[in-house]
Design a protein around this motif. Structure first.
Motif, PDB file in Angstrom:
ATOM      1  N   LYS A 281      37.151  57.240  52.373  1.00  0.00           N
ATOM      2  CA  LYS A 281      38.025  56.067  52.382  1.00  0.00           C
ATOM      3  C   LYS A 281      38.530  55.770  50.980  1.00  0.00           C
ATOM      4  O   LYS A 281      37.911  56.140  49.982  1.00  0.00           O
ATOM      5  CB  LYS A 281      37.309  54.840  52.966  1.00  0.00           C
ATOM      6  CG  LYS A 281      36.117  54.344  52.179  1.00  0.00           C
ATOM      7  CD  LYS A 281      35.512  53.136  52.900  1.00  0.00           C
ATOM      8  CE  LYS A 281      34.297  52.580  52.164  1.00  0.00           C
ATOM      9  NZ  LYS A 281      33.707  51.422  52.854  1.00  0.00           N
ATOM     10  N   TYR A 282      39.669  55.090  50.970  1.00  0.00           N
ATOM     11  CA  TYR A 282      40.359  54.802  49.708  1.00  0.00           C
ATOM     12  C   TYR A 282      40.988  53.421  49.830  1.00  0.00           C
ATOM     13  O   TYR A 282      41.672  53.122  50.808  1.00  0.00           O
ATOM     14  CB  TYR A 282      41.419  55.872  49.469  1.00  0.00           C
ATOM     15  CG  TYR A 282      42.318  55.654  48.278  1.00  0.00           C
ATOM     16  CD1 TYR A 282      41.790  55.508  46.995  1.00  0.00           C
ATOM     17  CD2 TYR A 282      43.704  55.618  48.430  1.00  0.00           C
ATOM     18  CE1 TYR A 282      42.625  55.329  45.894  1.00  0.00           C
ATOM     19  CE2 TYR A 282      44.544  55.441  47.336  1.00  0.00           C
ATOM     20  CZ  TYR A 282      44.000  55.296  46.084  1.00  0.00           C
ATOM     21  OH  TYR A 282      44.816  55.123  45.000  1.00  0.00           O
ATOM     22  N   PHE A 283      40.724  52.567  48.851  1.00  0.00           N
ATOM     23  CA  PHE A 283      41.222  51.197  48.888  1.00  0.00           C
ATOM     24  C   PHE A 283      42.049  50.947  47.642  1.00  0.00           C
ATOM     25  O   PHE A 283      41.603  51.232  46.526  1.00  0.00           O
ATOM     26  CB  PHE A 283      40.043  50.217  48.941  1.00  0.00           C
ATOM     27  CG  PHE A 283      40.436  48.778  49.192  1.00  0.00           C
ATOM     28  CD1 PHE A 283      41.040  48.401  50.381  1.00  0.00           C
ATOM     29  CD2 PHE A 283      40.167  47.797  48.244  1.00  0.00           C
ATOM     30  CE1 PHE A 283      41.381  47.080  50.625  1.00  0.00           C
ATOM     31  CE2 PHE A 283      40.503  46.474  48.476  1.00  0.00           C
ATOM     32  CZ  PHE A 283      41.115  46.107  49.667  1.00  0.00           C
ATOM     33  N   LYS A 284      43.265  50.460  47.817  1.00  0.00           N
ATOM     34  CA  LYS A 284      44.102  50.173  46.657  1.00  0.00           C
ATOM     35  C   LYS A 284      44.835  48.851  46.845  1.00  0.00           C
ATOM     36  O   LYS A 284      45.092  48.410  47.963  1.00  0.00           O
ATOM     37  CB  LYS A 284      45.102  51.299  46.403  1.00  0.00           C
ATOM     38  CG  LYS A 284      46.180  51.471  47.470  1.00  0.00           C
ATOM     39  CD  LYS A 284      47.126  52.593  47.074  1.00  0.00           C
ATOM     40  CE  LYS A 284      48.207  52.806  48.137  1.00  0.00           C
ATOM     41  NZ  LYS A 284      49.145  53.882  47.765  1.00  0.00           N
ATOM     42  N   VAL A 285      45.148  48.228  45.704  1.00  0.00           N
ATOM     43  CA  VAL A 285      45.867  46.959  45.688  1.00  0.00           C
ATOM     44  C   VAL A 285      46.982  47.102  44.663  1.00  0.00           C
ATOM     45  O   VAL A 285      46.745  47.575  43.549  1.00  0.00           O
ATOM     46  CB  VAL A 285      44.937  45.783  45.310  1.00  0.00           C
ATOM     47  CG1 VAL A 285      45.669  44.457  45.454  1.00  0.00           C
ATOM     48  CG2 VAL A 285      43.673  45.797  46.174  1.00  0.00           C
ATOM     49  N   TYR A 286      48.198  46.702  45.041  1.00  0.00           N
ATOM     50  CA  TYR A 286      49.305  46.914  44.116  1.00  0.00           C
ATOM     51  C   TYR A 286      50.362  45.820  44.258  1.00  0.00           C
ATOM     52  O   TYR A 286      50.420  45.107  45.271  1.00  0.00           O
ATOM     53  CB  TYR A 286      49.944  48.287  44.338  1.00  0.00           C
ATOM     54  CG  TYR A 286      50.416  48.566  45.744  1.00  0.00           C
ATOM     55  CD1 TYR A 286      51.725  48.287  46.130  1.00  0.00           C
ATOM     56  CD2 TYR A 286      49.555  49.117  46.698  1.00  0.00           C
ATOM     57  CE1 TYR A 286      52.165  48.546  47.412  1.00  0.00           C
ATOM     58  CE2 TYR A 286      49.985  49.382  47.982  1.00  0.00           C
ATOM     59  CZ  TYR A 286      51.300  49.098  48.343  1.00  0.00           C
ATOM     60  OH  TYR A 286      51.735  49.353  49.616  1.00  0.00           O
TER      61      TYR A 286
END
Length: 332
Positions: free
Chosen positions: A175-180
């Protein structure tokens, strides 16, 4: 809403149209596209939206963002049910059968209990996303800088550019979590910025610029969780027949807890030893702890602070405000 899907379904004995004529697409075990040659079959919709299809006569593969299909942007997208409806409409347009749950059956593995599986659609990747408003572009930037100093479970923390994107778990096969910052992403990926040769492209550019300004003024940040094949198997959500979006949303909410961690931390930290609190305040101020704390003490303090989501091995990026303290609140 759902921001990306990788789906596959086998139709044994079927004689379906071969969509991959001149197309070579390679997928890894997580459903990610390794490469697509120039001859890849790219189904294009209006406003320069596109998805990828492959069919060898019996197995149908879909990769793409159904929330973006036929739209100028995907700032506000669709839930899973609506996405599946969009995808099945695309398949119908190519003469292919819809993705379906199929029939359930039990498979016995050596030395293990039998497992319930499904004959229908397999989900190899799903991206779930949500928008948050911070109130202003300055607040959005400050929030992302703060977030870059946080730790999420065992996922590695990183950031791009001037903190336009903060991510957790880059390179993970699960899993991969990003905020932009959404406004920057809208303009960066808009092909219409370079080419307004047609009325449609000009209209799309105008629309994107308007919504990008709205996103910038509102300080919108987007959080996005990618769940790959191994994670979906662990959650028993790898089949359309067993998919439970409440389970997927719960995984998203676990990651999103990092957003509210700061409010919960301050009261709890007062119970820590004074020495640990002193180290925390030095770290928060941006001091280099390696020059001020012995190695053994450093790791002892780090261990004490990790349960609160604070990793003093990551340089602090907290933006210091002059009194009165400014509180950034995330809202829908």
């Amino acid at each position: 809403h759902v921001d990306w899907l990788s789906l596959s379904q086998a139709h044994p004995g079927a004689n379906l149209p071969k969509i991959n004529d001149g197309c070579v697409m390679a997928f890894d075990s997580d459903g990610e596209v390794d490469y697509t040659t120039l001859k890849a079959f790219k189904v294009e919709g209006s406003f320069e939206s596109s998805v990828f299809l492959r069919c060898d006569g019996t197995t149908v593969d879909f990769v793409g963002n159904p929330s973006k299909w036929g739209r100028t942007d995907n700032v506000f997208g669709y839930d899973f049910t609506d996405c599946l409806h969009v995808i099945n409409g695309i398949l119908a347009g190519q003469g292919l059968p819809p993705f379906s749950a199929g029939e359930s059956f039990y498979r016995q593995k050596s030395g293990e209990d039998s497992q319930k599986q499904w004959t229908g659609c397999r989900i190899r990747r799903i991206d779930l996303t949500q928008n948050y408003a911070t109130g202003s572009p300055e607040a959005a930037h400050a929030f992302l800088r703060w977030l870059a100093g946080q730790k999420l479970s065992q996922l590695k923390t990183g950031h791009y550019g001037d903190y336009d994107t903060v991510d957790f778990g880059r390179g993970s096969k699960r899993k991969y979590f990003k905020v932009y910052a959404k406004a920057a992403e809208l303009l960066k990926h808009s092909k219409a910025k370079q080419d307004v040769s047609t009325f449609e492209k000009a209209a799309r550019l105008e629309s994107i610029e308007k919504i990008a300004e709205y996103a910038r003024a509102s300080g919108i940040v987007r959080a996005e969780l990618t769940l790959k094949t191994n994670a979906l198997i662990d959650l028993n959500c790898q089949f359309l027949g067993s998919l439970d979006m409440k389970v997927i949303e719960a995984e998203f909410n676990k990651c999103a807890q990092v957003f509210t961690r700061a409010n919960a931390q301050m009261d709890e930290l007062h119970h820590l030893p004074r020495a640990t609190l002193a180290v925390y305040r030095m770290w928060q101020a941006g001091d280099d702890l390696k020059d001020k704390v012995k190695k053994s003490q450093f790791y002892a303090h780090r261990k004490a602070l990790l349960p609160f989501g604070i990793d003093i091995s990551i340089p602090s990026n907290v933006v210091r405000f002059t009194p009165p303290t400014r509180v950034i609140t995330l809202s829908a």
